[in-house]
Structure formats: structure tokens, C-alpha cells
Scaffold this active site. Structure first.
Site, PDB file in Angstrom:
ATOM      1  N   GLU A  46       0.796  -1.233   0.000  1.00  0.00           N
ATOM      2  CA  GLU A  46       0.000   0.000   0.000  1.00  0.00           C
ATOM      3  C   GLU A  46       0.825   1.279   0.000  1.00  0.00           C
ATOM      4  O   GLU A  46       0.497   2.221   0.717  1.00  0.00           O
ATOM      5  CB  GLU A  46      -0.938  -0.029   1.207  1.00  0.00           C
ATOM      6  CG  GLU A  46      -0.246   0.039   2.591  1.00  0.00           C
ATOM      7  CD  GLU A  46       0.162  -1.301   3.190  1.00  0.00           C
ATOM      8  OE1 GLU A  46       0.390  -2.260   2.421  1.00  0.00           O
ATOM      9  OE2 GLU A  46       0.276  -1.379   4.419  1.00  0.00           O
ATOM     10  N   HIS A  77      -8.028  -4.076  -1.188  1.00  0.00           N
ATOM     11  CA  HIS A  77      -7.290  -4.171   0.068  1.00  0.00           C
ATOM     12  C   HIS A  77      -6.244  -3.048   0.181  1.00  0.00           C
ATOM     13  O   HIS A  77      -6.226  -2.303   1.172  1.00  0.00           O
ATOM     14  CB  HIS A  77      -6.625  -5.554   0.150  1.00  0.00           C
ATOM     15  CG  HIS A  77      -5.772  -5.762   1.358  1.00  0.00           C
ATOM     16  ND1 HIS A  77      -6.217  -6.431   2.468  1.00  0.00           N
ATOM     17  CD2 HIS A  77      -4.493  -5.392   1.637  1.00  0.00           C
ATOM     18  CE1 HIS A  77      -5.258  -6.459   3.380  1.00  0.00           C
ATOM     19  NE2 HIS A  77      -4.185  -5.844   2.893  1.00  0.00           N
ATOM     20  N   GLU A  78      -5.426  -2.909  -0.833  1.00  0.00           N
ATOM     21  CA  GLU A  78      -4.363  -1.885  -0.768  1.00  0.00           C
ATOM     22  C   GLU A  78      -4.969  -0.483  -0.716  1.00  0.00           C
ATOM     23  O   GLU A  78      -4.470   0.396  -0.012  1.00  0.00           O
ATOM     24  CB  GLU A  78      -3.388  -2.024  -1.935  1.00  0.00           C
ATOM     25  CG  GLU A  78      -2.732  -3.401  -2.101  1.00  0.00           C
ATOM     26  CD  GLU A  78      -2.194  -4.024  -0.823  1.00  0.00           C
ATOM     27  OE1 GLU A  78      -1.828  -3.267   0.095  1.00  0.00           O
ATOM     28  OE2 GLU A  78      -2.162  -5.272  -0.734  1.00  0.00           O
ATOM     29  N   HIS A 102      -6.069   0.410   2.726  1.00  0.00           N
ATOM     30  CA  HIS A 102      -4.941   0.827   3.585  1.00  0.00           C
ATOM     31  C   HIS A 102      -4.725   2.343   3.535  1.00  0.00           C
ATOM     32  O   HIS A 102      -4.052   2.884   4.419  1.00  0.00           O
ATOM     33  CB  HIS A 102      -3.646   0.158   3.134  1.00  0.00           C
ATOM     34  CG  HIS A 102      -3.377  -1.186   3.752  1.00  0.00           C
ATOM     35  ND1 HIS A 102      -3.398  -1.405   5.107  1.00  0.00           N
ATOM     36  CD2 HIS A 102      -3.044  -2.374   3.191  1.00  0.00           C
ATOM     37  CE1 HIS A 102      -3.082  -2.676   5.350  1.00  0.00           C
ATOM     38  NE2 HIS A 102      -2.869  -3.283   4.200  1.00  0.00           N
ATOM     39  N   GLU A 119      -3.751  -4.603   9.331  1.00  0.00           N
ATOM     40  CA  GLU A 119      -4.264  -5.635   8.421  1.00  0.00           C
ATOM     41  C   GLU A 119      -5.672  -6.112   8.781  1.00  0.00           C
ATOM     42  O   GLU A 119      -6.470  -6.395   7.893  1.00  0.00           O
ATOM     43  CB  GLU A 119      -3.283  -6.805   8.344  1.00  0.00           C
ATOM     44  CG  GLU A 119      -1.902  -6.422   7.796  1.00  0.00           C
ATOM     45  CD  GLU A 119      -1.924  -5.801   6.395  1.00  0.00           C
ATOM     46  OE1 GLU A 119      -2.929  -5.960   5.662  1.00  0.00           O
ATOM     47  OE2 GLU A 119      -0.932  -5.144   6.034  1.00  0.00           O
ATOM     48  N   ASP A 127       9.359 -10.297   9.747  1.00  0.00           N
ATOM     49  CA  ASP A 127       9.125 -11.128   8.557  1.00  0.00           C
ATOM     50  C   ASP A 127       8.879 -12.589   8.947  1.00  0.00           C
ATOM     51  O   ASP A 127       8.168 -13.309   8.249  1.00  0.00           O
ATOM     52  CB  ASP A 127      10.304 -11.043   7.585  1.00  0.00           C
ATOM     53  CG  ASP A 127      10.391  -9.671   6.916  1.00  0.00           C
ATOM     54  OD1 ASP A 127       9.319  -9.059   6.677  1.00  0.00           O
ATOM     55  OD2 ASP A 127      11.506  -9.209   6.643  1.00  0.00           O
ATOM     56  N   TYR A 149      -4.319 -10.675   9.855  1.00  0.00           N
ATOM     57  CA  TYR A 149      -5.284 -10.408   8.794  1.00  0.00           C
ATOM     58  C   TYR A 149      -6.657 -10.978   9.144  1.00  0.00           C
ATOM     59  O   TYR A 149      -7.649 -10.262   9.219  1.00  0.00           O
ATOM     60  CB  TYR A 149      -4.823 -11.052   7.483  1.00  0.00           C
ATOM     61  CG  TYR A 149      -3.620 -10.404   6.839  1.00  0.00           C
ATOM     62  CD1 TYR A 149      -3.766  -9.565   5.745  1.00  0.00           C
ATOM     63  CD2 TYR A 149      -2.333 -10.628   7.316  1.00  0.00           C
ATOM     64  CE1 TYR A 149      -2.667  -8.982   5.129  1.00  0.00           C
ATOM     65  CE2 TYR A 149      -1.233 -10.044   6.713  1.00  0.00           C
ATOM     66  CZ  TYR A 149      -1.401  -9.220   5.625  1.00  0.00           C
ATOM     67  OH  TYR A 149      -0.310  -8.630   5.029  1.00  0.00           O
ATOM     68  N   MET A 162       5.507 -14.695  -2.306  1.00  0.00           N
ATOM     69  CA  MET A 162       5.675 -15.668  -1.224  1.00  0.00           C
ATOM     70  C   MET A 162       4.413 -16.471  -0.961  1.00  0.00           C
ATOM     71  O   MET A 162       4.476 -17.645  -0.600  1.00  0.00           O
ATOM     72  CB  MET A 162       6.122 -14.943   0.044  1.00  0.00           C
ATOM     73  CG  MET A 162       7.504 -14.322  -0.108  1.00  0.00           C
ATOM     74  SD  MET A 162       8.121 -13.607   1.411  1.00  0.00           S
ATOM     75  CE  MET A 162       7.216 -12.065   1.474  1.00  0.00           C
ATOM     76  N   LYS A 163       3.266 -15.835  -1.154  1.00  0.00           N
ATOM     77  CA  LYS A 163       1.997 -16.529  -0.930  1.00  0.00           C
ATOM     78  C   LYS A 163       1.894 -17.783  -1.791  1.00  0.00           C
ATOM     79  O   LYS A 163       1.208 -18.735  -1.430  1.00  0.00           O
ATOM     80  CB  LYS A 163       0.855 -15.569  -1.252  1.00  0.00           C
ATOM     81  CG  LYS A 163      -0.514 -16.160  -1.020  1.00  0.00           C
ATOM     82  CD  LYS A 163      -1.614 -15.196  -1.398  1.00  0.00           C
ATOM     83  CE  LYS A 163      -2.963 -15.830  -1.106  1.00  0.00           C
ATOM     84  NZ  LYS A 163      -4.068 -15.018  -1.636  1.00  0.00           N
TER      85      LYS A 163
HETATM   86  N1  BES Z   1       1.067  -4.395   3.746  1.00  0.00           N
HETATM   87  C1  BES Z   1       0.840  -5.682   3.191  1.00  0.00           C
HETATM   88  C2  BES Z   1       2.091  -6.326   2.683  1.00  0.00           C
HETATM   89  C3  BES Z   1       3.181  -6.489   3.726  1.00  0.00           C
HETATM   90  C4  BES Z   1       2.898  -6.835   5.018  1.00  0.00           C
HETATM   91  C5  BES Z   1       4.480  -6.300   3.374  1.00  0.00           C
HETATM   92  C6  BES Z   1       3.916  -6.970   5.955  1.00  0.00           C
HETATM   93  C7  BES Z   1       5.495  -6.431   4.306  1.00  0.00           C
HETATM   94  C8  BES Z   1       5.216  -6.762   5.603  1.00  0.00           C
HETATM   95  C9  BES Z   1      -0.203  -5.641   2.076  1.00  0.00           C
HETATM   96  O1  BES Z   1      -1.217  -4.732   2.299  1.00  0.00           O
HETATM   97  C10 BES Z   1      -0.872  -6.981   2.030  1.00  0.00           C
HETATM   98  O2  BES Z   1      -1.465  -7.340   3.005  1.00  0.00           O
HETATM   99  N2  BES Z   1      -0.797  -7.690   0.900  1.00  0.00           N
HETATM  100  C11 BES Z   1      -1.442  -8.967   0.707  1.00  0.00           C
HETATM  101  C12 BES Z   1      -2.684  -8.815  -0.099  1.00  0.00           C
HETATM  102  C13 BES Z   1      -3.961  -8.923   0.600  1.00  0.00           C
HETATM  103  C14 BES Z   1      -5.170  -8.910  -0.287  1.00  0.00           C
HETATM  104  C15 BES Z   1      -4.128  -9.729   1.809  1.00  0.00           C
HETATM  105  C16 BES Z   1      -0.517  -9.855  -0.086  1.00  0.00           C
HETATM  106  O3  BES Z   1       0.549  -9.404  -0.467  1.00  0.00           O
HETATM  107  O4  BES Z   1      -0.847 -11.000  -0.317  1.00  0.00           O
HETATM  108 ZN    ZN Z   2      -2.523  -5.330   3.878  1.00  0.00          ZN
END
Ligand code: BES
Ligand code: ZN
Length: 592
Positions: free
Chosen positions: A264, A288-289, A292, A311, A368, A376, A544-545
Site C-alpha cells: 500500500e 485491500h491496498e 490501507h 491488516e 518477517d 489479517y 511468497m503466498k
Molecule cells: N502491507 C501488506 C504487505 C506487507 C505486510 C508487506 C507486511 C510487508 C510486511 C499488504 O497490504 C498486504 O497485506 N498484501 C497482501 C494482499 C492482501 C489482499 C491480503 C498480499 O501481499 O498478499
Molecule cells: Zn494489507
């Protein structure tokens, strides 16, 4: 003297930086940013100032106005924190300037070779500072407590463009022949983790008067189509939260190694290209973004220990937008998919239940490593519980009051609790907020999101090996099919895999949520026809997901484990260092 963030040397008794002036010289050959950072204070100040730094080489520090030398001292290397940079400011210092450069392996930056881009012609650079990587780009008070405005000048090779989490202020010829200087200004105070920069061959398309998408030329058309609905989302989000305060809402589609789905960064959300499914089915990441912009960027978690404030509220908001745009069923499916992720994280943290509380204690823990779906999904369920207890209308007013009270500030869980107690006395006790915030696992009063559609799909999946009518399955939308696949038994036979693949053409899908869910099933079953596609995905994508479950699924048999290790050896030079670390963690759980 008080350090109030376990992940920063920031001391709230010391001078607070109010603004940064940044100068970056982007050197693709050496993979470093040569930099000058000026930290400006609200008033003339003096004394000790502790900054965070990681991998930075500091050449010199001086009083910005006079050039007088500022003594500095770098502390020892701490694995999570990096090195404390202690400056001693002479009396009357209004600003201090540091000349420095970053390290080629700064965690906050990924330097891509041309081959890792769509265009294959030119290099690319992007940053990812959340949670504590801004210190690998800039010597700074790298705590979300310490908000700063900034302006920046970024010098890049002339074929490339730069974007930042800030408003553009024009482009001028650079100081070196063959370069251009891009200027930016972020007038609003933001936490350091929202500093963001990307440099590459970029084009843009307007999506509305206040929204634009940026991407490589090869991707821009697809991106503009996929995200065409962004203005409608902004309008709907304003109905929930009040006016959008950041002037512009632009999007940047990154190369596929981007380790997250979205980030975001204010005024310039960063997105993975895996969202470009060609059917707009993955735009909830944009919702989502965008959300934020309020929950996260306006009201910010004070430290990573309060990450759920960012989150949890944002996931709740994302699903509210989904409901208001696509209806109840779509929203219930969102919660169902989230439940799956929540269950996976609860299982992953079975041996470390202290990471399943919302208000975490992370002294000595890398944010991390603590990252999971808990803040979330448990967080969003807590917010939904508050809404259920108050009623929708009263909660809407609560939310607006919350935004108004804390906008442009960084807050702790305890600040939130005090606010909620004052705003709605007795509410927290009624929902057993203590259990939500401070106890592991899911509280007994966790909400259940029912939808006839979802139940129908889970019932069908649970009836497996009885196969649903193929025609009926082909009529499902991507989310429906995903819910079905997620609920199938994990151990499918080869014959089942072949049937599913034939009827639904799963291996050829371009929707990564679906594709990866399928490839996990297929890999675990050693379904050979899908393995080339597994290879393709792991070689191309660094999100990573997707890496975590795919490498985990490859852990099923000795043969797939060998494949997993081989693919990692080949692919990891192209992965972001964060992704590499996550995959190494998965490979370490392989039994042989
Ligand atoms: N802010 C996060 C990404 C993040 C979190 C980066 C912690 C580094 C440390 C971003 O808003 C996020 O949550 N992205 C998710 C997408 C979402 C729809 C849940 C993602 O990257 O999967
Ligand atoms: Zn997020």
C-alpha cells in the site's frame, strides 16, 4: 530515554525528524543507491540522535546549513535491527545531511536483470520497506512511530523512469550525461515503511482523473483493462471511511519477482503481475491496498507488534467493499477463502501459539518471521465482531470517529482499546476483547459467515470421490472453483487429477489463486502432466503466498522433494531475498 519499538533504535526522547530530503543516484552496475539524506527537525536542536541503518556505508555527516562536521558512530551489527548510527548534533542543528551508499544486498531493494522483466531489454529496481527495511535504503528513525514527510530527487539512466510513494514533481536532465532526474514530494507525514521507489521501463495509462496505472510497456494494456474499475472502488471506499486524502491513487504493476500480492505505498500501490488474470477476478487485492489508504496509511500501527491494526481493519474493509460492489455471496466467499488461510496459519504456528495473539510481543523476533494470516484474518474477525455487537450503523460512526481521532498518527493496541472504551463503554468486555487481543487461537465467539453458495460448494467437495457434473462445474466463477478445490481432500488419486484437469483445464489457468491451489493438489499427487507448469510458476513468480504452499506440496514424496530442491537451486537467483528465506524455511522441513 526510551526506546519504544523493539525493532528500532528510535528514541522518543531524542529529536524527531519531520522531513527528509533524499537524493538517490541509481547505479545498476554496482547495484547500489548512492545517496544523500537530509533529516530536518521541526526546530533547531542538539545532542544525541540514534538512527537505524542496515548495510549502509556512511561516508560523512554534516550540519546541512553550515557544513560543520557531525560526529557519528556505528554500533555493532545486530541480526534483526542492523547497526545503530549515533550522531551527536552540535547546538543549533536544524538539519543534518548524510552522504552514504546502500549495500548490493539491501533487503529493501531488488535489482533485476533485463531477463527478469517482461521487456527483457532493460534492468529494473524496486523497493519493499515494510516492515523494517527502510533502514537498508536510508539512515533514519525506522519506526512507524516517527512519521516524516519527504521530497526526493532520483537520478536514473535516461531510458528508465522512476516512481515513488509521493507526488511527481517533474523530470529534468540529470547531473551525468545519459541520466534524468525525477523529482517527488510527499507532503503528508508517513511512517518510514511507506517509503517506496521503483525504476524501470515504465508506461502509464489514466484510469480516472485521480488514478493511473504504471507498468512495463508489454503489460500496460492488460493492466489498464484489469484495473479499470479502480475509481468505483475509491468512491465506495470513501463511503465507508470518508474522503480520500492522498490526492492521487496510482498503481504500479511490478515484475513477477515482487514478493507480495500488493503493498500500500501511498499514492502508488505496488502490485504483483499475478493479479493480471484477464478476468478482473483478483482485484480484491486492489480493494485491500486502497483500503490501507485509511487503515494503515492514515491510522498506522505504531510498531510491528500492533500489525493487526493495519491488516485486520483492512481485510474487514476489503470485504465490505467486495460486498458493496459485488454483493453478499462474493463477500461470504472472501471470508471463506480467508478462513482457509487462517486455519493454515493456526496450524503452522501450533508450536508457537504466542504468534497467534493479535497484540504480539516481538522483542528478538524478526517481523518477517512472524508474518502470517493471523493479524489479517483473526484481526478482521475481531473487527466484524465489534461491528456485530454495535450494529452496522453505529459501527460506521465508530469507524469514522476512529479515523478522525487518529488520522496521521501511529497508534498501539492499547490506544485503540482506550479509544473504544471511551467511544462505546462496555463494548470490549461484551465481545471478550481480551481473548481476541491477548490469547492464542480463535475465541469462542468468532463470527461465522454463512452463504448458501459456499455451503453448496463445500458439500460437493466433501462428497469427493463422487464427482460433480462437469457442466455445472464449468459454470462456476473462479472464486467458486477455488472454494471447491480448497475443500477437496488433499490426497487425490492420479485418476482424479487427470479427470479434474481434463474437465476444467486447470493446468492452463492464468488465475494464479486457482492455478496454485490446483498445482499444490497435483504436485502432492505426483500428477506428472502438471509438473512442467509447477516448474514454470516457480521459475517465474516470486510471490511468497504462492512459493510457500507450492514448495510445501512438493515435500510430499522423495521424487517431488528432489524436484523442489532442484527448482529452488535454479530459481532462487531470481527471487527476492525475502522469498528465498521463506522457501529455505520450507525446504528445511523436508524429512530427508
Ligand atoms: N502491507 C501488506 C504487505 C506487507 C505486510 C508487506 C507486511 C510487508 C510486511 C499488504 O497490504 C498486504 O497485506 N498484501 C497482501 C494482499 C492482501 C489482499 C491480503 C498480499 O501481499 O498478499
Ligand atoms: Zn494489507
Amino acid at each position: 530515554m526510551a526506546r519504544i519499538d523493539p525493532h528500532s533504535y528510535f528514541d522518543d526522547q531524542q529529536p524527531r525528524t519531520e522531513r527528509w530530503h533524499l537524493r538517490f543516484l541509481v547505479d545498476f552496475e554496482r547495484r547500489v543507491l548512492g545517496g544523500e539524506a537530509t533529516l530536518v527537525f521541526p526546530a533547531a536542536t542538539a545532542g544525541v540522535l540514534d538512527l537505524d541503518s542496515k548495510g549502509l556505508t556512511i561516508f560523512r555527516a554534516w550540519v546541512s546549513a553550515t557544513g560543520a562536521e557531525v560526529p557519528f558512530e556505528l554500533g555493532g551489527e545486530e541480526p534483526i535491527l542492523g547497526r545503530r548510527l549515533r550522531l551527536t548534533l552540535p547546538a543549533g542543528t536544524q538539519g543534518v545531511t548524510l552522504a552514504y551508499e546502500t549495500s548490493p544486498d539491501a533487503v529493501g531493494l531488488q535489482w533485476l536483470q533485463p531477463a527478469q522483466t517482461e521487456g527483457k531489454r532493460l534492468p529494473f529496481l524496486f523497493s519493499q520497506c515494510q516492515a523494517i527495511h527502510a533502514r537498508t535504503l536510508v539512515p533514519c528513525q525506522d519506526s512507524a512511530h516517527a512519521r516524516v514527510a519527504y521530497d526526493a530527487e532520483v537520478v536514473v539512466p535516461e531510458e528508465l523512469s522512476a516512481v515513488m510513494s509521493a507526488g511527481p514533481e517533474g523530470v529534468v536532465p540529470g547531473p551525468i550525461p545519459g541520466t534524468r532526474t525525477f523529482r517527488f514530494r510527499m507532503p503528508q507525514p508517513i511512517p518510514s515503511y511507506l517509503l517506496a521507489l521503483a525504476v524501470g521501463e515504465l508506461e502509464s495509462r489514466d484510469l480516472s482523473p485521480r488514478a493511473r496505472v504504471w507498468a512495463e510497456p508489454a503489460t500496460i494494456g492488460k493492466a489498464a483493462w484489469e484495473f479499470a474499475g479502480v475509481e468505483e472502488m475509491i468512491v465506495k471506499a470513501e463511503e465507508v471511511f470518508g474522503p480520500y486524502d492522498w490526492e492521487r491513487y496510482d498503481l504500479l504493476v511490478l515484475p513477477p519477482s515482487f514478493p507480495y500480492g500488493g503493498m500500500e505505498n501511498p499514492r502508488m500501490t505496488f502490485l504483483t503481475p499475478t493479479l493480471l488474470a484477464g478476468d478482473r477476478s483478483l482485484v480484491d487485492v486492489v480493494a485491500h491496498e486502497l483500503a490501507h489508504s485509511w487503515t494503515g496509511n492514515l491510522v498506522t500501527n505504531a510498531t510491528a507488534e500492533h500489525f493487526w491494526l493495519n491488516e485486520g481493519f483492512t481485510v474487514w474493509a476489503e470485504r465490505r467493499l467486495l460486498r458493496n460492489i459485488r454483493g453478499e455471496d462474493a463477500c461470504a466467499m472472501g471470508w471463506a477463502i480467508g478462513q482457509n488461510a487462517l486455519d493454515e496459519s493456526l496450524e503452522r504456528f501450533a508450536a508457537t501459539p504466542e504468534l497467534t495473539v493479535l497484540r504480539t510481543h516481538l522483542e528478538g523476533v524478526d517481523p518477517d518471521d512472524a508474518f502470517s494470516s493471523i493479524p489479517y484474518e483473526k484481526g478482521a474477525r475481531f473487527v466484524a465482531t465489534l461491528e456485530n455487537a454495535l450494529g452496522e450503523a453505529a459501527f460506521a460512526a465508530f469507524l469514522k470517529a476512529y479515523m478522525k481521532r487518529f488520522r496521521f498518527t501511529s497508534i498501539t493496541t492499547e490506544d485503540f482499546v482506550a479509544f473504544a472504551e471511551a467511544q462505546a463503554p462496555g463494548l470490549l468486555a461484551r465481545v471478550d476483547a481480551d481473548a481476541w487481543l491477548h490469547r492464542p487461537g480463535m475465541p469462542a465467539n468468532a463470527p461465522v459467515f454463512r452463504s448458501a453458495r459456499r455451503e453448496e460448494l463445500t458439500t460437493l467437495a466433501c462428497a469427493w470421490p463422487v464427482r460433480p457434473e462437469p457442466d455445472r462445474m464449468r459454470a462456476w466463477n473462479p472464486t467458486e472453483l477455488l472454494v471447491f478445490l480448497q475443500n477437496l481432500p488433499r490426497a487425490l488419486s492420479l485418476e482424479d487429477c487427470a479427470w479434474l484437469d481434463r474437465e476444467l483445464e486447470l493446468t492452463g489457468r492464468g488465475n494464479y489463486e486457482l492455478l496454485v491451489e490446483w498445482l499444490c493438489l497435483a504436485a502432492a499427487a505426483e500428477y506428472a502432466p502438471a509438473l512442467p507448469r509447477v516448474r514454470e510458476v516457480l521459475m517465474r513468480v516470486g510471490r511468497m503466498k504462492y512459493l510457500r504452499p507450492l514448495y510445501k506440496a512438493l515435500g510430499a514424496t522423495a521424487a517431488t522433494r528432489a524436484l523442489g530442491r532442484e527448482l529452488f537451486a535454479q530459481a532462487s537467483p531470481g527471487y527476492h531475498s525475502l522469498s528465498t528465506r521463506v522457501v529455505q524455511g520450507v525446504l528445511a522441513t523436508y524429512p530427508d
